[in-house]
Design a protein around this motif. Structure first.
Motif, PDB file in Angstrom:
ATOM      1  N   GLN A 122      23.381 -23.633   2.671  1.00 21.84           N
ATOM      2  CA  GLN A 122      22.367 -24.112   3.604  1.00 21.84           C
ATOM      3  C   GLN A 122      21.933 -25.520   3.205  1.00 21.84           C
ATOM      4  OE1 GLN A 122      21.666 -22.278   6.310  1.00 21.84           O
ATOM      5  NE2 GLN A 122      23.069 -20.678   5.585  1.00 21.84           N
ATOM      6  N   PHE A 123      21.231 -26.193   4.100  1.00 15.79           N
ATOM      7  CA  PHE A 123      20.955 -27.613   3.852  1.00 15.79           C
ATOM      8  C   PHE A 123      19.707 -28.077   4.596  1.00 15.79           C
ATOM      9  CE2 PHE A 123      23.690 -27.111   7.514  1.00 15.79           C
ATOM     10  CZ  PHE A 123      23.114 -27.945   8.464  1.00 15.79           C
ATOM     11  N   PRO A 124      19.095 -29.172   4.122  1.00 19.79           N
ATOM     12  CA  PRO A 124      17.962 -29.766   4.839  1.00 19.79           C
ATOM     13  C   PRO A 124      18.452 -30.647   5.985  1.00 19.79           C
ATOM     14  CG  PRO A 124      18.318 -30.910   2.764  1.00 19.79           C
ATOM     15  CD  PRO A 124      19.310 -29.797   2.817  1.00 19.79           C
ATOM     16  N   TYR A 125      17.661 -30.717   7.054  1.00 21.02           N
ATOM     17  CA  TYR A 125      18.020 -31.557   8.201  1.00 21.02           C
ATOM     18  C   TYR A 125      16.757 -32.075   8.874  1.00 21.02           C
ATOM     19  CZ  TYR A 125      16.944 -27.519  11.212  1.00 21.02           C
ATOM     20  OH  TYR A 125      16.317 -26.481  11.854  1.00 21.02           O
ATOM     21  N   GLY A 134       6.641 -44.322  20.432  1.00 23.42           N
ATOM     22  CA  GLY A 134       6.731 -43.885  19.042  1.00 23.42           C
ATOM     23  C   GLY A 134       7.642 -42.680  18.912  1.00 23.42           C
ATOM     24  N   GLY A 135       7.170 -41.649  18.229  1.00 27.83           N
ATOM     25  CA  GLY A 135       7.987 -40.453  18.074  1.00 27.83           C
ATOM     26  C   GLY A 135       7.571 -39.634  16.879  1.00 27.83           C
ATOM     27  N   GLU A 136       8.321 -38.566  16.615  1.00 25.97           N
ATOM     28  CA  GLU A 136       8.011 -37.658  15.518  1.00 25.97           C
ATOM     29  C   GLU A 136       9.290 -37.275  14.793  1.00 25.97           C
ATOM     30  OE1 GLU A 136       4.990 -34.005  15.100  1.00 25.97           O
ATOM     31  OE2 GLU A 136       6.755 -33.499  16.301  1.00 25.97           O
ATOM     32  N   VAL A 137       9.190 -37.179  13.460  1.00 18.72           N
ATOM     33  CA  VAL A 137      10.295 -36.737  12.613  1.00 18.72           C
ATOM     34  C   VAL A 137       9.854 -35.471  11.887  1.00 18.72           C
ATOM     35  CG1 VAL A 137      11.959 -37.385  10.845  1.00 18.72           C
ATOM     36  CG2 VAL A 137      10.832 -39.161  12.197  1.00 18.72           C
ATOM     37  N   ARG A 138      10.679 -34.413  11.963  1.00 17.94           N
ATOM     38  CA  ARG A 138      10.344 -33.160  11.289  1.00 17.94           C
ATOM     39  C   ARG A 138      11.485 -32.778  10.344  1.00 17.94           C
ATOM     40  NH1 ARG A 138       9.167 -32.272  16.636  1.00 17.94           N
ATOM     41  NH2 ARG A 138      10.928 -30.837  16.950  1.00 17.94           N
ATOM     42  N   LEU A 139      11.104 -32.417   9.129  1.00 18.74           N
ATOM     43  CA  LEU A 139      12.066 -31.981   8.118  1.00 18.74           C
ATOM     44  C   LEU A 139      12.123 -30.458   8.102  1.00 18.74           C
ATOM     45  CD1 LEU A 139      13.896 -32.456   5.585  1.00 18.74           C
ATOM     46  CD2 LEU A 139      11.780 -32.429   4.229  1.00 18.74           C
ATOM     47  N   TYR A 140      13.327 -29.916   8.178  1.00 17.91           N
ATOM     48  CA  TYR A 140      13.550 -28.472   8.128  1.00 17.91           C
ATOM     49  C   TYR A 140      14.595 -28.162   7.059  1.00 17.91           C
ATOM     50  CZ  TYR A 140      11.553 -28.279  12.905  1.00 17.91           C
ATOM     51  OH  TYR A 140      10.757 -28.392  14.016  1.00 17.91           O
ATOM     52  N   HIS A 141      14.722 -26.870   6.747  1.00 26.92           N
ATOM     53  CA  HIS A 141      15.834 -26.386   5.937  1.00 26.92           C
ATOM     54  C   HIS A 141      16.520 -25.306   6.754  1.00 26.92           C
ATOM     55  CE1 HIS A 141      18.113 -24.537   2.652  1.00 26.92           C
ATOM     56  NE2 HIS A 141      17.976 -25.688   2.018  1.00 26.92           N
ATOM     57  N   SER A 142      17.838 -25.342   6.798  1.00 29.38           N
ATOM     58  CA  SER A 142      18.561 -24.474   7.734  1.00 29.38           C
ATOM     59  C   SER A 142      18.388 -22.991   7.464  1.00 29.38           C
ATOM     60  CB  SER A 142      20.057 -24.825   7.730  1.00 29.38           C
ATOM     61  OG  SER A 142      20.612 -24.649   6.445  1.00 29.38           O
TER      62      SER A 142
END
Length: 381
Positions: A122-125, A134-142
């Motif tokens: 599994q990996f972060p994305y 503007g916008g938004e960035v979200r960090l997840y882990h699969s």
């Protein structure tokens, strides 16, 4: 949560901590009255199991406190907790894992096999939703439900408004140019946030959606290292009518593609190294143990879990040896099930461990290792 097993394996620093370890893998599924009652009874049940293994009061108390229900997670769902010297070091939810009976261990090093099996590969994305404002960035882990980190870029609405105001109209070149400069500035800020999160977390996938013009601008400003891992979705998700279920399904499709490519690549590497005397491939239990003793294994591939084998754990290099061996007697900690000792040795030799599906390893082989250098040569050759 302080450590996660991923495609790079378990954090070796966990095995270097001194003192007793207690781990628990338990079912924390909800949804029925019986399930709720079982979860409510977990702390006392696990506490008794720990007590029977001579765990300290500090470890028992810390672990019992961590055993809370998994609210908002669909059954089945498990919780894995590892405690060292009264401190909760690992506390993770594992979605989709059904635990029939609580698995509780105490010992001089942590039993992280369940976590590694669930997390391996599994990996972060990142998921990015870009807009002209503007916008938004979200960090997840699969392998983990929910957002780990969230960052946003919000342009100044008043600035954009004044860029469109009199004299003239927005269609006039001067005002249109001012507005587009604001969009470019927002895109640049968003790209910087993406690059920073991607670099800090070693992400392997960036999913970019949103306004067409905005996502094109953002994609063009990403660092060269991150452009190849960016997948653009033709969806404008920053509108009120956006179908989030369709968006989520599209993101999951991109994740599955990365996981599928990983397995295919591993299969090809095994196949490519199977010829020429397979000098860069260890096949079978004994060969993998030898490779780990020499810190020669780069990636350990586990198709079958070797639960019927045991190994001796050592407190220093070479970290493990086979049962019945009289070597390194001064380093012996004790004998444990092979999966625990193999995982520990893999982490402590900076190798990777992957639990692979059928078809990756040759028929009849339950475990293998891709080697850092060919057999029968020295590391410096």
């Amino acid at each position: 949560m302080t450590s996660r097993a991923g495609s790079t394996g378990i954090d070796a620093s966990l095995y270097r901590r001194q003192g007793q370890w207690c781990t628990a893998l338990v079912d924390v599924s909800l949804g029925t009255t019986a399930a709720q009652e079982a979860v409510d009874a977990l702390p006392e049940h696990v506490g008794k199991l720990l007590g029977s293994q001579q765990a300290s009061e500090a470890d028992i108390g810390a672990l019992k406190t961590a055993l809370v229900p998994a609210e908002g997670h669909a059954a089945p769902v498990a919780r894995f907790v590892a405690v060292n010297n009264g401190e909760v070091v690992v506390d993770e939810i594992i979605d989709g894992l059904k635990v029939e009976a609580s698995d509780v261990d105490c010992g001089p090093f942590p039993n992280l096999v369940a976590l590694a099996r669930a997390r391996g590969g599994q990996f972060p994305y990142l998921v990015v939703e870009a807009g002209r404002d503007g916008g938004e960035v979200r960090l997840y882990h699969s392998a983990v439900q929910g957002v780990e980190e969230r960052r946003g870029v919000t342009g100044d609405p008043e600035e954009a408004h004044h860029a469109r105001k009199v004299p003239g109209t927005y269609s006039e070149p001067k005002n249109q140019s001012s507005t587009e400069e604001i969009w470019r500035r927002n895109a640049d800020d968003l790209a910087k946030q993406i690059d920073e999160l991607a670099r800090e977390n070693y992400v392997r996938l960036i999913v970019l959606a949103g306004d067409v013009k905005a996502r094109e601008l953002v994609a063009s400003k990403l660092a060269p290292a991150h452009k190849p891992i960016t997948s653009i979705l033709e969806q404008h998700t920053r509108t009120g009518g956006a179908d989030q279920s369709v968006f989520a399904a599209a993101v999951q499709e991109r994740i599955d593609e990365v996981l599928g490519r990983d397995v295919q690549e591993l299969s090809e590497r095994v196949a490519n190294r199977s010829g020429n005397g397979r000098s860069e491939l260890a096949l079978g239990f004994d060969e993998v143990v030898t490779a780990l003793q020499q810190a020669q294994a780069d990636t350990v591939l586990v198709g079958q879990y070797q639960d019927d084998e045991t190994l001796i754990a050592l407190k220093a290099d070479p970290w493990l040896c086979g049962e019945g061996s009289d070597e390194h007697s001064e380093l012996v900690i004790g004998s444990w099930p092979a999966p625990e000792v193999l995982l520990r040795a893999t982490a402590l030799t900076d190798a990777t461990i992957r639990y692979v599906p059928e078809g990756v390893l040759p028929d009849g082989v339950g475990i293998a290792a891709l080697l850092r250098w060919p057999k029968n040569t020295d590391a410096g050759d």
